[in-house]
Design an enzyme around this catalytic site. Structure first.
Site, PDB file in Angstrom:
ATOM      1  N   LYS A 144     -26.723 -30.255 -13.337  1.00 64.21           N
ATOM      2  CA  LYS A 144     -27.690 -29.872 -14.384  1.00 64.21           C
ATOM      3  C   LYS A 144     -27.189 -30.305 -15.772  1.00 64.21           C
ATOM      4  O   LYS A 144     -26.628 -31.391 -15.913  1.00 64.21           O
ATOM      5  CB  LYS A 144     -27.972 -28.373 -14.306  1.00 64.21           C
ATOM      6  CG  LYS A 144     -28.393 -27.945 -12.890  1.00 64.21           C
ATOM      7  CD  LYS A 144     -29.044 -26.608 -12.846  1.00 64.21           C
ATOM      8  CE  LYS A 144     -29.446 -26.278 -11.409  1.00 64.21           C
ATOM      9  NZ  LYS A 144     -30.214 -25.059 -11.295  1.00 64.21           N
ATOM     10  N   GLU A 160     -36.421 -25.486  -2.043  1.00 64.11           N
ATOM     11  CA  GLU A 160     -35.737 -24.652  -3.036  1.00 64.11           C
ATOM     12  C   GLU A 160     -36.704 -23.604  -3.578  1.00 64.11           C
ATOM     13  O   GLU A 160     -37.430 -23.874  -4.551  1.00 64.11           O
ATOM     14  CB  GLU A 160     -35.273 -25.509  -4.219  1.00 64.11           C
ATOM     15  CG  GLU A 160     -34.139 -26.437  -3.943  1.00 64.11           C
ATOM     16  CD  GLU A 160     -33.318 -26.663  -5.232  1.00 64.11           C
ATOM     17  OE1 GLU A 160     -32.112 -26.468  -5.183  1.00 64.11           O
ATOM     18  OE2 GLU A 160     -33.904 -27.010  -6.259  1.00 64.11           O
ATOM     19  N   HIS A 183     -37.450 -31.386  -9.382  1.00 64.62           N
ATOM     20  CA  HIS A 183     -36.720 -30.115  -9.409  1.00 64.62           C
ATOM     21  C   HIS A 183     -37.560 -29.075 -10.149  1.00 64.62           C
ATOM     22  O   HIS A 183     -38.260 -29.415 -11.117  1.00 64.62           O
ATOM     23  CB  HIS A 183     -35.364 -30.310 -10.100  1.00 64.62           C
ATOM     24  CG  HIS A 183     -34.486 -29.098  -9.988  1.00 64.62           C
ATOM     25  ND1 HIS A 183     -34.623 -28.008 -10.819  1.00 64.62           N
ATOM     26  CD2 HIS A 183     -33.501 -28.797  -9.108  1.00 64.62           C
ATOM     27  CE1 HIS A 183     -33.741 -27.089 -10.462  1.00 64.62           C
ATOM     28  NE2 HIS A 183     -33.047 -27.536  -9.428  1.00 64.62           N
TER      29      HIS A 183
END
Ligand code: PGA
Length: 254
Positions: free
Chosen positions: A9, A167, A95
């Site tokens: 990240k 996720e 993401h």
């Protein structure tokens, strides 16, 4: 083959943070490339070149995002070709933090996946529901919609190079994880969607990863027991030693 993907990240923000991480990584990498698992490290774009030069051989370099065009008047964007040029071979797409903070849509994700494949980058596509979507029983529709858009432009001769990460948004950064059974249900759903579009044989070849509060001591419940092919790791990947524990655990079962 199992896969461990480290999403760093925007956590290593200075050059010296990166260098400290890289030297610790090299220290724990020791014996080199595991036989049954691939390891991918995804630093922020600005440090990709630094990682490219310093990561041990056998570790894949991944980007956290890319743009869906290769060249032109696109201020602030990063071309897939530039990523390739500095040694990136894999790229995270869609993401949930990009969907949330950069307003990335399902359509954009689909375009990025196509461009990544055309540029010879292996996409790791993230999908996942919010807590509200799960609680209100929309989870199946949400995951189906995200996967179908992501794969909209992917032909069957390219699909095996896709990796899909389930996720759940509520599990990311939260210390909460779904049960093995819930993850297994998602695996079955993802395989079903892939089978409908590409047939059973092709669907088998797509790697399915779990991500969201993964830790070394949870590898069995979030990955091995539900039959997943690997993990996408955020916070714990900042501790190179923990990352290596995950790699060894998966290497041992593959
Ligand atoms: P986390 O992040 O492991 O810190 O929950 C996972 C991710 O966002 O990919």
């Amino acid at each position: 083959m199992k896969h461990v993907v480290a999403n760093l990240k925007m956590q290593l923000v200075l050059k010296e943070d990166c260098d400290r991480y890289l030297s610790e990584f090299k220290r724990v990498w020791k014996g080199g490339k595991p036989k049954g698992a691939t390891v991918t490290v995804c630093p922020s774009s600005l440090f990709l070149e630094r990682f490219s030069k310093a990561l041990p051989k056998g570790v894949f370099l991944g980007a956290q995002d890319l743009f869906f065009e290769t060249k032109g008047s696109f201020t602030g964007e990063i071309s897939p070709l530039s990523l390739r040029d500095i040694g990136v071979t894999r790229v995270i797409i869609g993401h949930s933090e990009r969907r949330q903070y950069a307003m990335e849509t399902d359509e954009t994700v689909g375009k990025k996946v196509l461009r990544a494949l055309e540029s010879n980058l292996q996409p790791l596509v993230c999908v996942g529901e919010t807590r509200e979507e799960r609680d209100s029983g929309q989870i199946l529709q949400v995951i189906r919609r995200q996967v179908e858009h992501a794969l909209e432009h992917v032909s069957s001769d390219k699909v095996e190079s896709i990796m899909l990460a389930y996720e759940p948004r509520w599990a990311i950064g939260s210390d909460r994880t779904p049960s093995s059974h819930e993850i297994m249900e998602m695996r079955v759903l993802l395989k079903k969607i892939l089978t409908e579009k590409y047939g059973e044989k092709k669907a088998e070849e797509v790697a399915l990863l779990y991500g969201g509060s993964v830790r070394a001591d949870l590898i069995r419940s979030v990955c091995i027991d539900p039959g997943m092919d690997g993990v996408l790791v955020g916070r714990e990947s900042l501790i190179a030693e923990e990352l290596m524990h995950m790699v060894s655990a998966l290497d041992a079962v593959s």
